[in-house]
Design an enzyme around this catalytic site. Structure first.
Site, PDB file in Angstrom:
ATOM      1  N   GLN A 551       6.771  -0.273  -1.975  1.00  0.00           N
ATOM      2  CA  GLN A 551       6.188   0.831  -3.497  1.00  0.00           C
ATOM      3  C   GLN A 551       6.367   0.020  -4.182  1.00  0.00           C
ATOM      4  O   GLN A 551       7.402  -0.909  -4.277  1.00  0.00           O
ATOM      5  CB  GLN A 551       7.456   2.719  -3.311  1.00  0.00           C
ATOM      6  N   GLU A 601       1.617   0.420  11.973  1.00  0.00           N
ATOM      7  CA  GLU A 601       1.403  -0.244  11.028  1.00  0.00           C
ATOM      8  C   GLU A 601       0.235  -1.467  11.555  1.00  0.00           C
ATOM      9  O   GLU A 601       0.311  -2.192  12.603  1.00  0.00           O
ATOM     10  CB  GLU A 601       1.935  -1.188  10.061  1.00  0.00           C
ATOM     11  N   ASP A 681       2.337   8.011   5.453  1.00  0.00           N
ATOM     12  CA  ASP A 681       2.258   7.388   4.093  1.00  0.00           C
ATOM     13  C   ASP A 681       1.088   6.580   4.013  1.00  0.00           C
ATOM     14  O   ASP A 681       0.949   5.499   3.841  1.00  0.00           O
ATOM     15  CB  ASP A 681       3.507   6.954   4.150  1.00  0.00           C
ATOM     16  N   CYS A 709      -0.389   9.206  -2.153  1.00  0.00           N
ATOM     17  CA  CYS A 709       0.034   8.682  -3.485  1.00  0.00           C
ATOM     18  C   CYS A 709      -1.747   8.907  -4.030  1.00  0.00           C
ATOM     19  O   CYS A 709      -1.793   8.231  -5.323  1.00  0.00           O
ATOM     20  CB  CYS A 709      -0.666   7.280  -3.156  1.00  0.00           C
TER      21      CYS A 709
END
Length: 786
Positions: A551, A601, A681, A709
């Site tokens: 971030q 990931e 996320d 986001c």
């Protein structure tokens, strides 16, 4: 016009302009003694061209309203007249033929001479007038002068758009290599060739007109399979459609005042679309459009935007509900919340408002003045904007990042290697990324801001294709020396931990995760330092590699992760899936509150960072899987959930999760977790449809915390996650061939129709967290339960 025309008709023809004085007697008198009013031309008497007058006829009967309001009967005393906006803006046809005034005299709607002629509302003169003819001659002279100037443009520039051709009726399975092989076999010379996957077209660019003509002559109509090849002009890309040809001078040492350098060539200052509008635009306007507003007003505006997103979610979810299926309670209750899908609990402000970004990606290009510049684009490249301006006025960028951008900009002014040209996709220098690592700080140290920056990693993106390797190595050594010298001599000195070079050949500066990376030594006698920096979140130390996700606002991220953990209702018997985990920040910061963390990931270097971060912080209840979440989420849920997955799930083609035989993984599989939670996320595009299906159809997953986001993508994903299933699902998308033009919400509604029968989630609450002050963006956190 009859004098007995009703009052309503007269008022209907009135125009807003009042010009002269006439009375009833004048109206009853013909315009010419030898001509009756009926002899006037139809054009003169048409309602839109005639002068309409407020009057009262003695023969007209008073209306009821006139009896009630006596003053309305006294129209004979009114001395006003309204005129059409086109009054006297055209020459009278009789005057043009004879040169004399027509029989209507002064009452004629048209002009009897140049002196009476008025300018039209669109700022043009009557094209038959002398004024218009004179202006036309002046414009022709200017055009002729421009044509003489453009003669200096090279033939190559003039034919640039002509040299791109589209080959139609190619085999659908052909790749670019197949097309190139075909051209080589036919003896065709060309510059580049490519195809579109799943389409019967290819695009070929030629270097000269002769090559193009030879190809058309030989290949036009040539049979390929059961079809004949067609060669047509290729439509320019969207950002090229408005770009004028570059004004290239034969003498590069002599430039006129209006010629600027841009993207490696000399171009006209107005050749960039919208360049006249960009002249007054700065990087501050493009990057931080809300910087002119007080921070409290910025938060209020973002909160209102989020409320609109939540209303949009409720509306689209209502449309997505299948026929014959009752709407869920959260949609019904949205009316009680003013149309919101769930309650918005406010917005969390950023602890640091200025200079908060720990990562900045600076584009390399040319400014509007033609100077090599390292900074931010002034607009969207899709619109043809390639101008770059310095970031010095951007309040979200730290002084250290601005300083490194200036150092690199100074180096490029003396570099013999060209700057990347976005229009032709050629050049060497492309981008500079500055990543900052902060010291561990307390809340009382927030005001220190940039003084807490302890480490800096620089990543320079280049495109080495077509350049000599030895020359590249020499140039990179000069660059490293320039960074080291200027960083040490700056006052105060700048931290510099690692310098990395990324080699990327693609069109966009967004490089794939596997793009080659090369670490450069900061001192010639030393070995290149490890390409990582470290930062702190909640007293945990995190190592960050050059391309890993972290971030950009560290202090605000602490508040974001704490909020996500509180809403997830974590406990010792909780299994937490950290989806799109990056360097493991969310899972590791919440690991002490749960029994087990499984992070997913796709970036291999980020997964390596996550495992290392777990090790250096002494965290042993975390497992990180390197794969795309949509590929392994279903198998991981099967692996860890005690209940068998629903029979509706089709995981035949889904690969199993990478095998992990570590003691932690084995113990976690045997442990029974009562509470299974996922925190996602994702990037701006949102979750993959396959991943949404896996999360939705595994009944053991009761709670989902979505961090976004891009609230628009969250809204689209929530439609699929939260709308009820149809009794009979639709398979395929054959009826929606126009999906490329559909909005994200419409596309989500269509995909929801094929969702297997399963219990939908319900949006419980939402809250915004401002990670990006001075910009329209913020993070949106939403809790989904079932």
């Amino acid at each position: 016009m009859s004098i007995k025309q009703s009052q309503s008709e007269v008022e209907h023809n009135l125009n807003p302009k009042t010009v002269t004085i006439m009375d009833t007697e004048t109206l009853n008198t013909p315009a010419n003694a030898n001509e009756s009013p009926a002899s006037a031309t139809d054009e003169q008497n048409s309602p839109e061209n005639c002068v309409t007058v407020a009057h009262s006829s003695p023969d007209a009967k008073p209306s009821v309203d006139d009896d009630e309001q006596g003053e309305k009967r006294k129209r004979t005393d009114e001395k006003t007249v309204s005129v059409n906006p086109l009054w006297k803006t055209s020459l009278c046809s009789y005057f043009r033929r004879t040169g004399a005034a027509c029989s209507h005299g002064e009452t004629c709607r048209y002009a009897h001479g140049e002196s009476e002629l008025r300018l039209r509302p669109d700022n043009r003169w009557d094209p038959t007038s002398e004024k218009a003819k004179k202006m036309k001659l002046e414009n022709e002279d200017r055009t002729k002068a421009c044509d003489e100037v453009t003669v200096s443009i090279s033939e190559e520039e003039l034919s640039m758009s002509v040299l791109d051709k589209c080959f139609v009726n190619l085999p659908m399975k052909w790749s670019a290599d197949n097309l190139k092989k075909f051209l080589n076999d036919e003896g065709i010379e060309y510059k580049s060739a490519k195809t579109r996957k799943g389409m019967v077209v290819g695009f070929v660019s030629f270097e000269t007109v002769e090559q193009m003509k030879a190809a058309i002559e030989k290949l036009q109509g040539k049979p390929i399979g059961n079809k004949n090849l067609k060669i047509v002009d290729a439509a320019p890309r969207s950002f090229e459609r408005n770009v004028k040809p570059s004004m290239i001078s034969n003498n590069s040492d002599t430039l006129e005042s209006d010629i600027k350098v841009e993207d490696g060539g000399l171009v006209n200052d107005d050749s960039t679309p919208g360049s006249s509008a960009l002249k007054g635009r700065s990087a501050r306007d493009a990057v931080t459009p809300l910087a002119h507003m007080p921070y409290a007003d910025q938060l209020e505006q973002k909160k209102k935007n989020i409320m609109q997103i939540l209303k949009k979610l409720a509306r689209n979810a209502r449309k997505a509900c299948p026929d014959g299926v009752a709407q869920p309670d959260w949609i019904v209750k949205s009316r009680e919340l003013g149309g919101l899908a769930c309650k918005l609990e406010g917005i969390v402000e950023s602890p640091l408002v200025n200079g908060y970004r720990n990562k900045c990606e600076f584009s390399v290009g040319y400014s509007l003045q033609g100077k090599p510049t390292v900074g931010f684009l002034l607009g969207n490249f899709r619109e043809g904007v390639t101008a770059v301006e310095e970031p010095s006025d951007c309040p979200n960028v730290s002084r250290i990042s601005c300083k490194y951008a200036a150092i690199f900009q100074e180096f490029l002014q003396n570099s013999t290697f060209p700057i990347w040209n976005r229009m032709t996709n050629t050049g060497f220098w492309r981008q500079l990324t500055v990543r900052e690592g902060r010291r561990q700080v307390n809340n009382t140290d927030v005001d220190l801001g940039e003084s807490n920056i302890a480490e800096v990693l620089l990543m320079v993106q280049i495109s080495s294709a077509g350049f000599d390797i030895e020359a590249i190595n020499v140039e990179l050594e000069k660059m490293a020396e320039a960074f080291v010298v200027r960083a040490s001599t700056s006052s105060p000195s700048l931290p510099l931990t690692a310098l990395v070079v990324q080699d990327h050949q693609g069109v966009s500066n967004v490089a794939p995760a596997d793009a080659p990376l090369r670490s450069l030594p900061l001192v010639k006698s030393e070995v290149a330092a490890e390409a990582r920096i470290q930062d702190y979140i909640n007293s945990l130390r995190f190592y960050i590699s050059p391309t890993a996700f972290f971030q950009v606002n560290t202090l605000a991220a602490e508040k974001l992760y704490a909020l996500a953990g509180d809403w997830a209702c974590l406990g010792p018997n909780t299994l937490l899936f950290d989806v799109c985990c990056g360097t493991g920040t969310i899972g590791l910061t919440l690991a002490n509150r749960v029994g087990m963390v499984v992070g997913i990931e796709m970036n291999a270097s980020a997964v390596a960072d996550a495992n290392r971060n777990a090790e250096i912080n002494g965290i042993s209840n975390c497992r990180f899987v390197c794969s795309k979440a949509e590929d392994v989420m279903g198998s991981l849920l099967k692996e860890y959930l005690t209940k068998e997955p629903d029979s509706n799930i089709d995981d035949k083609e889904e690969p199993s999760a990478p095998e992990d035989k570590s003691p932690v993984a084995e113990d976690s599989k045997m442990h029974h977790y009562d509470n299974v939670v996922a925190i996602v996320d994702p990037p701006r595009v949102g979750l993959h449809p396959t991943l949404i299906k896996a999360l939705r159809t595994h009944s053991g997953l009761k709670r989902l915390v979505y961090i976004s986001c891009n609230p628009e993508s969250l809204m689209a994903n929530a439609i699929e996650l939260c709308t009820p299933s149809a009794e009979k699902t639709e398979k395929g998308n054959n009826k929606n061939r126009g999906w490329r033009n559909m909005s994200s919400a419409s596309l989500a509604r269509q995909r929801a129709k094929s969702m297997p029968v399963s219990d939908p989630f319900h949006p419980i609450k939402a809250m915004a967290v401002d990670l990006f002050p001075h910009t329209p963006h913020c993070e949106l956190v939403m809790l989904l339960e079932r």
